[in-house]
Design a protein around this motif. Structure first.
Motif, PDB file in Angstrom:
ATOM      1  N   VAL B 259     -27.098  24.989 -26.238  1.00  0.00           N
ATOM      2  CA  VAL B 259     -25.856  25.741 -26.033  1.00  0.00           C
ATOM      3  C   VAL B 259     -25.704  26.802 -27.127  1.00  0.00           C
ATOM      4  O   VAL B 259     -25.385  27.980 -26.844  1.00  0.00           O
ATOM      5  CB  VAL B 259     -24.642  24.774 -26.042  1.00  0.00           C
ATOM      6  CG1 VAL B 259     -23.340  25.557 -26.134  1.00  0.00           C
ATOM      7  CG2 VAL B 259     -24.652  23.917 -24.795  1.00  0.00           C
ATOM      8  N   LEU B 727     -16.794  26.969 -26.846  1.00  0.00           N
ATOM      9  CA  LEU B 727     -18.068  26.511 -27.397  1.00  0.00           C
ATOM     10  C   LEU B 727     -17.893  25.190 -28.148  1.00  0.00           C
ATOM     11  O   LEU B 727     -18.662  24.244 -27.968  1.00  0.00           O
ATOM     12  CB  LEU B 727     -18.601  27.564 -28.375  1.00  0.00           C
ATOM     13  CG  LEU B 727     -19.759  28.422 -27.918  1.00  0.00           C
ATOM     14  CD1 LEU B 727     -20.151  29.377 -29.028  1.00  0.00           C
ATOM     15  CD2 LEU B 727     -20.941  27.573 -27.489  1.00  0.00           C
ATOM     16  N   CYS B 731     -19.436  21.523 -27.158  1.00  0.00           N
ATOM     17  CA  CYS B 731     -20.285  20.705 -28.030  1.00  0.00           C
ATOM     18  C   CYS B 731     -19.683  19.316 -28.242  1.00  0.00           C
ATOM     19  O   CYS B 731     -20.394  18.308 -28.260  1.00  0.00           O
ATOM     20  CB  CYS B 731     -20.506  21.397 -29.376  1.00  0.00           C
ATOM     21  SG  CYS B 731     -21.514  22.870 -29.193  1.00  0.00           S
TER      22      CYS B 731
END
Lengths: 202, 787
Positions: B259, B727, B731
Motif C-alpha cells: 500500500v 492511508l 494500514c
C-alpha cells in the motif's frame, strides 16, 4: 472354493472324532447324520426365554462339608441371565452383555465388567452361549465335545486358554432337547460345583 | 551535533532493546489468558493444571487394524515406553501395570485398609468376617475370592481393590484397554518432564512416535496413532502459534508495504515509514520482556497490529507534506493532533494494561510502549533522516472515496445516525445471552481436538470432576490427617446416597498416625491364633487353612510404615499425586466427590461439618464465577478506558461541542460494530469487548483530524489530510484485519472487532465530523491552541 472344501473336510474330521468318543452316538448312525453341535445350537436358539429352578452343591477344599443352595434361573435371549439364590441366604446375580451385577446377601450391589474377570466371564459364557445357541462364542473359549443324542446330551467344555485352564479344568453341561438339566464345574484346585436344573412350567 | 546525538541515542536504544529481547524467554502458555485466582486454594488448582500430574498425562489411542493386531501393538508400544526413561507411569490395562499395584496393596493391606480396627480382630469380629466369607464363597463371586480367603479372611484386600476400581475404566480385551466399540486400544502415559517444559514434552512426543513406528514396522499395517492430552496440546499450540505469528506478520508487512509503495512510489519512503514501526515493535517486546520476565507468543502475534497502527504517524507526516515542501515544516502543524491521537490510544490500551490477566497486561504494555516510541521516532528521528523534500503525489488519490462521502452532507448523516440507533436497538433487544461464557472458547485448540480429547478421556474413565473438597495444611502429614477427617465426614453422605463415592489421598497413603493405629489394632501371634481357633469353630471352614493369615498379620505388625516413596512405580503414585498437591509452601489434599445428585444439598451438608479447614469447590460454579469476574473486570476497564478517552478529549479540545463532534462518530462506530458482531456470531466474547474499546481508542485519531479540518476537493492541503487518514486507516485495518485470520481466539476476536470498527470510524467520522470548507478561519494549526 478350495478353502471351503478343506473346511468341510475339517468339520467331517471333528465329527468323526466326536463319533469315536461317543459310543452311544455311534450306535445310532441316523442320529449322527441329523444331530450334532450345530443342530444343538440351532435348537437352543429357538428358545427365547427360559425359567428354571436349580439346586447347587459346592465342594470346596476350604470347607468341611459342601455348601448347598437353591433358587431360580431366568434366561432371556440373547444375552441376559439371572440367577436368584433363595436359600440358604438370598442373593441375586444378573448378567446382561458385558455387565455383571451381584446383589450380595448383605444387600450390597456389586457391578463389574466381565472382560475384567476373564475366568468369571468364561464361566458365565459356558452357560449363556449354550443357552443362546452361540456356537462361535462357545468355541472361542472352549473346545466342546458333544456326546449323547438330542434327547439326552452331554456337552464337555474344556478351556482353550492356558490361563483359564489354570483355574478351570472343565465344565460339563447336560441337557435334554433344548433344555439344560445340569452343569458340573470342575476347578483346577479340585473344587467342584454341581448344579441340577429343573425346568419350571411358566 | 544535536541531530547526531538523536540518531546515536536511537541506535543505542534499539541495540539495548534487541539485547533485552534476546534474553526474554518465549512462552505460549495459555493460562496467561486465564484469570489469576485470588484464593490460594484455587490458585494451586490452576497451577496444578499447569505443572501437576494432569499436565503430564498423554492419552494414546491406536486404530486402523484388526483387534488382535491392535492389542499386540498396544503391548509393544507399552513395553517400549516402559523402557524409556522419559516416561514415568505407562498404563495400557495389562496385568504388568496392575500387578505392581496389587502387590503393593497386598503387602500393605493391614496398614491401608480402614477395616483394620481392634474389634475386627477379636474372636467375635473374626467370626463375623468368616460368616461373611461363607456367604461370599457360596455366592457367584465365590470363585473370585476363595483363593484369597486363607490369607485374608477379613477381606481387607477385597476392600482395597473395591476402592481401587471405583473409577470406571475401559474394557479390557486380550489383556489391554479397548474403547467400547473395539476400534481403538488405549494407553495412558505420564512424562517425567513437567508440563510447562514444552521442549521436553516435544522430545517425549517424538519418542512416542518413534516407539510406535518401531512397533508397527514388522507388519506395515494401516494402524494409526492418536495422541492427546495437555502435553500434546502445549506442543501443538506452540507450533501453531509460531507459524501463525510468522504468517500473519509477513502478510501484514507485505500488504502494508504494498500500500505504501503504491502511495509513495518510493522504496526510500517505504523504508523510512517502517522505521517508527520497527522501533516501536522492538521497544514493545523489550519492555514486556523486562517487565514480565517472559514474552507471550500472543504478544508477538499482537505485534502485527502495531505494524498497521504505528505506521500511521509516518503516513500523516509524509502525506500531509505538500509536494516539494520540507516535512520538517509539517511536523509542528500536525504534532499536537498526533500526540492527542496517541494519548487516546494509550488510554484505550491502558485498560488492557491494568487487566489482572497477564496476557492482556502484556498486550497493553506492548502496544503502549510501541506507540509512544513509534511517535517519538516519527517526531525526532525521522526528520533527521528524511530528505529535504518529499514527493507523495500518488497518495492523494486515496482521498477521493472519503471526500465523496463528505459531500452529500446532511442526508448521509441521517443515514449514519439511523444506523447507529438501529444498532443500539438491536443490542438492547438482543434475545439470549450476550456473552460467550464457555472457557473453552478461549482456547486456541480446534474444537475437533477438544472433542477428541474429551472422548478419549471418557473412554479411559477419567471422570469429570465437578465437586471437590479441598483441605489445606502446612505439611504432608497434616494434609493426610485432615483428609482422613474429611473422609470420616463424607462416609455418612455416601451411606445416605447424597454422593455415590469419593476419593481421598489418605486411601492410598494413610497418615502415619492412622497407620500406627492400625498396626496397634493387630493382635500378637499367640492371641490371634487362639482367637481365630475360637472364631472358626462354628463355621463350615476347615480350621487348619488360615496359617497364611496368622503369618501375614504378624509380618504386618512389625513392617515399616508405608511411605510416599514406596508408591513409586505403581499407579497409586499417580493417584496420590493428583490428590495431594504441594504448592506455595503448603499442602493441599483434594477429595473429588462422584455421583452428586443434589449440589446445593451437598454444599449444605459440607457446611454442617463445621470445619473451617475444609473448602467446598464446585468447579463449574467456580469457573463460571471466574469467567463472570473476568467479564466484569473487562467491562469495568472498558468503561473506565472510554471515560478516560472522553475526559482526555474534553480537556484537550476545551469545548463540549467539539468533544461531542469527535465522540459521536466513535459511538456510532462502536455501536454498529458491536451489533454486527453480535448478529454474525450470536455472542460477544471478552476479546470483542476489548476490541470495541480499541475501536474508540484508534478511531478517535481519524475523528480528531476530521473534526479539526474542513475538507474540500479543491483544497490540496485538505485533500492531502484526508488521503493521509485513508492511508493510515487502511494500514490499521490491514494490521487488525490480518489478525482476524489467526487461529488464536484472543487475536482473532480483537483483530476482527478493530478492523470492522476502524473502517466504520473513518467512514462515520467523515460523514458526521467532516465539514466542507466554509469559514476561512479553519486553519490547519493547533499550535496556538496550546495542546
Amino acid at each position: 472354493m478350495m478353502k471351503r472344501q478343506s473346511l468341510r473336510t475339517l468339520r467331517g474330521l471333528i465329527l468323526t472324532t466326536a463319533l469315536l468318543a461317543a459310543p452311544h452316538a455311534y450306535a445310532d448312525p441316523p442320529g449322527l447324520m441329523t444331530w450334532g453341535l450345530p443342530q444343538l445350537m440351532a435348537g437352543m436358539r429357538e428358545v427365547r426365554t427360559a425359567t428354571a429352578r436349580f439346586s447347587e452343591r459346592k465342594f470346596d477344599r476350604l470347607l468341611k462339608q459342601p455348601l448347598l443352595s437353591s433358587g431360580t434361573l431366568i434366561y432371556v435371549a440373547p444375552d441376559q441371565l439371572q440367577k436368584e439364590t433363595l436359600a440358604p441366604v438370598p442373593s441375586r446375580m444378573t448378567v446382561k452383555g458385558d455387565r455383571l451385577t451381584v446383589v450380595q446377601p448383605d444387600g450390597k450391589t456389586r457391578d463389574l465388567s466381565l472382560s475384567d474377570y476373564p475366568a468369571l466371564g468364561a464361566l458365565i459364557e459356558s452357560a449363556r452361549a449354550t443357552l443362546a445357541g452361540d456356537g462361535a462364542t462357545l468355541t472361542r473359549y472352549y473346545s466342546p465335545t458333544l456326546t449323547g443324542d438330542a434327547r439326552a446330551w452331554s456337552l464337555l467344555l474344556e478351556p482353550r486358554d492356558d490361563r483359564l485352564r489354570a483355574i478351570l479344568t472343565s465344565i460339563r453341561i447336560q441337557g435334554a432337547g433344548n433344555a439344560i438339566r445340569g452343569i458340573e464345574t470342575q476347578e483346577h484346585d479340585g473344587d467342584r460345583t454341581e448344579m441340577t436344573i429343573l425346568p419350571e412350567p411358566r | 551535533m544535536r541531530r547526531r546525538t538523536i540518531v546515536l541515542l536511537w541506535v543505542l536504544g534499539l541495540t539495548l532493546g534487541c539485547a533485552a529481547i534476546a534474553r526474554a524467554p518465549f512462552s505460549t502458555d495459555m493460562s496467561a489468558f486465564l484469570p489469576r485466582s485470588p484464593e490460594p486454594a484455587q490458585q494451586i488448582l490452576v497451577d496444578q493444571l499447569r505443572e501437576g500430574v494432569v499436565s503430564r498425562l498423554i492419552l494414546l489411542a491406536i486404530e486402523g487394524a484388526p483387534p488382535d493386531r491392535l492389542a499386540a501393538l498396544s503391548k509393544a508400544v507399552a513395553s517400549g515406553l516402559r523402557a524409556d526413561p522419559a516416561f514415568g507411569i505407562v498404563n495400557n490395562g495389562d496385568d504388568a501395570a496392575f500387578g505392581r499395584d496389587r502387590d503393593l496393596l497386598l503387602r500393605y493391606r493391614y496398614l491401608l485398609s480402614p477395616g483394620v480396627t481392634p474389634e475386627r480382630f477379636t474372636a467375635v469380629g473374626l467370626a463375623k468376617a468368616l460368616e461373611a466369607d461363607v456367604k461370599l464363597l457360596s455366592s457367584d463371586l465365590g470363585m473370585l475370592v476363595k483363593g484369597s480367603i486363607p490369607a485374608d479372611p477379613t477381606g481387607e484386600m477385597l476392600r482395597l481393590i473395591g476402592a481401587f476400581s471405583t473409577q470406571n475404566h475401559p474394557v479390557v480385551r486380550d489383556g489391554v484397554w479397548f474403547t467400547g466399540d473395539g476400534r481403538r486400544v488405549l494407553l495412558m502415559v505420564q512424562t517425567m518432564a513437567a508440563g510447562f517444559d514444552i521442549d521436553a514434552q516435544e522430545q517425549a512426543l517424538h519418542r512416542i512416535d518413534a516407539i510406535f513406528a518401531a512397533a508397527r514396522a514388522p507388519e506395515a499395517t494401516g494402524a494409526r496413532l492418536i495422541e492427546t492430552g495437555p502435553p500434546v496440546f502445549a506442543v501443538t499450540i506452540r507450533a501453531q502459534m509460531k507459524a501463525d505469528v510468522q504468517r500473519l506478520s509477513t502478510m501484514a508487512t507485505l500488504l502494508v508495504a504494498a500500500v505504501l509503495l503504491f502511495a509513495y512510489r518510493s522504496v526510500r519512503m517505504l523504508a523510512l515509514a517502517f522505521l517508527p514501526v520497527l522501533s516501536g515493535v522492538i521497544a514493545g517486546i523489550a519492555s514486556v520482556g523486562l517487565a514480565f520476565g517472559f514474552v507471550h507468543g500472543i504478544t508477538l502475534g499482537f505485534g502485527v497490529t502495531l505494524i498497521g497502527e504505528a505506521v500511521d504517524y509516518a503516513i500523516y507526516l509524509f502525506t500531509q507534506t505538500a509536494p516539494g515542501a520540507a516535512p520538517g515544516a509539517t511536523l509542528p502543524r500536525i504534532w499536537p493532533i498526533l500526540r492527542l491521537g496517541m494519548l487516546t490510544s494509550v488510554c484505550g490500551f491502558s485498560a488492557m494494561l491494568l487487566s489482572s490477566f497477564t496476557g492482556f497486561a502484556q498486550l497493553g504494555l506492548f502496544t503502549i510502549v510501541g506507540l509512544i516510541v513509534a511517535l517519538a521516532v516519527t517526531r525526532w528521528v525521522l526528520p533527521v533522516l528524511l530528505p529535504q523534500t518529499v514527493a507523495t503525489a500518488g497518495s492523494t488519490m486515496f482521498a477521493a472515496p472519503v471526500l465523496a462521502l463528505i459531500r452529500p452532507g446532511a442526508a448521509l448523516r441521517f443515514v449514519v445516525l439511523g444506523l447507529a440507533v438501529a444498532a443500539a436497538f438491536s443490542l438492547v433487544f438482543h434475545r439470549g445471552p450476550y456473552w460467550d461464557d464457555a472457557l473453552s472458547s478461549m482456547s486456541p485448540l480446534p474444537p475437533a481436538e477438544q472433542a477428541l480429547d474429551n472422548q478419549l478421556r471418557r473412554e479411559i474413565g477419567a471422570p469429570d470432576v465437578r465437586y471437590l473438597l479441598v483441605v489445606r495444611a502446612t505439611d504432608r502429614e497434616q494434609a493426610l490427617a485432615a483428609s482422613e477427617r474429611a473422609a470420616a465426614h463424607l462416609d455418612p453422605l455416601v451411606a445416605s446416597g447424597l454422593i455415590a463415592g469419593f476419593e481421598a489421598p489418605g486411601t492410598w497413603l494413610p497418615s502415619m498416625a492412622t497407620q500406627r493405629a492400625r498396626q496397634a489394632a493387630l493382635p500378637d501371634a499367640a492371641t490371634l491364633t487362639s482367637r481365630m481357633a475360637e472364631a472358626v469353630e462354628n463355621t463350615p471352614f476347615r480350621p487348619d487353612i488360615f496359617s497364611p493369615f496368622l503369618a501375614e498379620v504378624e509380618t504386618a505388625r512389625k513392617q515399616p510404615l508405608l511411605q510416599r516413596e514406596d508408591l513409586n512405580g505403581t499407579s497409586l503414585a499417580l493417584r496420590l499425586d493428583s490428590l495431594l498437591l504441594r504448592g506455595g509452601g503448603h499442602w493441599l489434599a483434594m477429595l473429588p466427590l462422584h455421583g452428586v445428585s443434589d449440589g446445593p444439598a451437598l454444599a449444605k451438608a459440607v457446611a454442617s461439618f463445621n470445619d473451617e479447614k475444609l473448602v467446598f469447590l464446585d468447579l463449574k460454579a467456580e469457573s463460571d464465577r471466574l469467567l463472570g469476574s473476568y467479564l466484569h473486570e473487562a467491562l469495568t476497564l472498558s468503561i473506565a478506558g472510554s471515560l478516560a478517552i472522553v475526559v482526555l478529549l474534553t480537556l484537550s479540545l476545551r469545548s463540549p461541542r467539539r468533544t461531542f463532534a469527535v465522540l459521536l462518530p466513535l459511538a456510532a462506530a462502536v455501536l454498529c460494530t458491536a451489533a454486527l458482531l453480535l448478529a454474525a456470531t450470536g455472542r460477544l466474547s471478552i476479546f470483542n469487548l476489548f476490541g470495541l474499546l480499541l475501536v474508540a481508542a484508534v478511531g478517535s485519531n481519524y475523528c480528531l483530524f476530521f473534526e479539526r479540518h474542513a475538507h474540500d476537493a479543491s483544497d490540496p492541503a485538505g485533500r492531502r489530510m484526508v488521503a493521509s487518514l485513508v492511508l493510515a486507516d487502511l494500514c490499521t485495518v490491514i494490521g487488525f484485519g490480518i489478525l482476524s485470520f489467526s487461529i488464536v481466539p484472543v487475536l482473532h476476536g480483537i483483530g476482527l472487532t478493530v478492523a470492522v470498527g476502524a473502517c466504520l470510524s473513518l467512514v462515520f467520522g467523515a460523514i458526521l465530523s467532516g465539514r466542507r470548507a466554509q469559514r476561512p478561519a479553519d486553519r490547519l494549526d493547533f499550535a496556538s491552541e496550546g495542546l
